[in-house]
Design an enzyme around this catalytic site. Structure first.
Site, short mmCIF file in Angstrom:
data_model
loop_
_atom_site.label_atom_id
_atom_site.label_comp_id
_atom_site.label_asym_id
_atom_site.label_seq_id
_atom_site.Cartn_x
_atom_site.Cartn_y
_atom_site.Cartn_z
N ASP A 231 -25.73 -18.64 34.70
CA ASP A 231 -27.18 -18.71 34.87
C ASP A 231 -27.50 -18.76 36.36
OD1 ASP A 231 -29.96 -19.30 34.55
OD2 ASP A 231 -29.56 -20.24 32.65
N ASN B 84 -30.84 -13.18 36.77
CA ASN B 84 -30.73 -14.63 36.99
C ASN B 84 -30.30 -14.95 38.41
OD1 ASN B 84 -31.10 -17.26 35.78
ND2 ASN B 84 -30.40 -16.35 33.87
N GLU C 85 -35.85 -24.68 35.78
CA GLU C 85 -35.28 -23.53 36.49
C GLU C 85 -35.63 -23.59 37.97
OE1 GLU C 85 -33.46 -21.05 36.69
OE2 GLU C 85 -32.97 -20.25 34.72
#
Length: 317
Positions: free
Chosen positions: A216, A169, A22
């Site tokens: 995302d 997100n 991430e």
């Protein structure tokens, strides 16, 4: 096979696998790519000039990092916000805020970045098994006042920008800083706001991009168009800045692309993180060789340099 259907355009540059890759960050000064593994509590640094990836195991959860004007990184870390500095291949951690320690029962740290006015935004995700929509989007920075001796004094502030999020997100800003975008994956939506850069205030919330899949992490290119990773979608997508219309869909050889970030010397490469967590554990997923890998995508547009955290606050408050 390391290429997707976009033969020659998508390249695996680190096989990993990350469990939950991430928060990719192209550091505008260091010219390297940082990214994290939210599940393993790991910080990575990829250097394109050497094709080497360094790894640091941290002691507490981490959601994302952003560059600091004074050096090092600001991070959504542990119970709030921390400053990270790498010295002699060791990460030094200085926790400067613990404001969410009472909410960790409900929230997990997730994606974030700095705006171009020195503020750090980061979100949280509702933890499984708890009440839904406990996630939030936070903003932190420093208020400047005059000290007793007439010198400037900074006081850290933290405030909630969006509450009741299922999965806060990706976010980003238009090149002229008048628009902010924010993703709630649980709502399958990228929202659009009017943005006041001087105050950091948002207004006029709109559902801008609504998809059937799971948007995302995201970024904005120099033309103002939006790029978003499609969790469980084997792809990343480019959307028109005015209409939200899909302009391009690029296949990625991993089921769960998690975020995107422009980088490289000319900001003309698009880096894509991905996740391997839970892939292949039920009928809806199939384990692949490159799940959890880091990818590099050739694109025909450039990105925008990332904003820097400008506060000098370095003490626990």
């Amino acid at each position: 096979k390391e290429m997707s259907a976009e033969e020659g355009r998508v390249k695996c540059i680190w096989r990993g696998p990350a469990q939950l890759g991430e928060g990719p960050l192209w550091h505008p000064v260091e010219k390297v790519l940082y990214f994290v593994d939210c599940r393993k509590w790991v910080l990575h640094r990829y250097n394109p000039s050497t094709a080497q990836t360094e790894v640091w195991q941290l002691q507490h959860p981490i959601g994302c990092v952003a560059p600091c004007a004074k050096g090092g990184l600001i991070a959504a870390y542990n119970t709030g916000v921390a400053h990270l500095s790498i010295q002699n291949s060791t990460v030094q951690v200085n926790q400067i805020s613990t404001f969410i320690k009472d909410r960790l029962e409900f929230e997990r740290l997730n994606d974030g970045k700095c705006d171009r006015f020195g503020r750090f935004y980061f979100g949280t995700v509702s933890k499984p098994g708890g009440k839904p929509y406990r996630g939030r989007l936070y903003r932190t920075g420093a208020d400047v006042s005059t000290g007793e001796k007439g010198d400037p004094k900074e006081t850290l502030f933290v405030e909630t920008v969006e509450g009741a999020a299922g999965c806060s997100n990706g976010l980003g800003w238009s090149p002229d800083n008048t628009i902010m975008y924010w993703t709630d994956t649980s709502e399958h939506t990228i929202y659009k706001y009017s943005y006041d850069g001087q105050s950091g205030k948002i207004s006029n919330k709109q559902e801008f991009i609504k998809i059937t899949g799971n948007p995302d992490g995201m970024t904005v290119d120099s033309d103002g168009n939006i790029w978003s990773a499609n969790w469980d979608g084997f792809s990343i997508s480019k959307y028109d800045k005015n209409t939200g219309k899909l302009l391009e869909d690029i296949k990625i050889p991993a089921q769960r692309p998690s975020s995107v970030m422009f980088g490289g010397e000319d900001l003309n490469l698009l880096f894509v993180t991905s996740a391997s967590q839970d892939v292949g554990e039920d009928e809806s997923t199939t384990k692949g060789e490159l799940d959890g890998a880091l990818f590099q995508v050739q694109v025909d547009v450039k990105g925008i340099p990332e904003g820097l955290w400008t506060s000098n606050v370095d003490s626990l408050v």
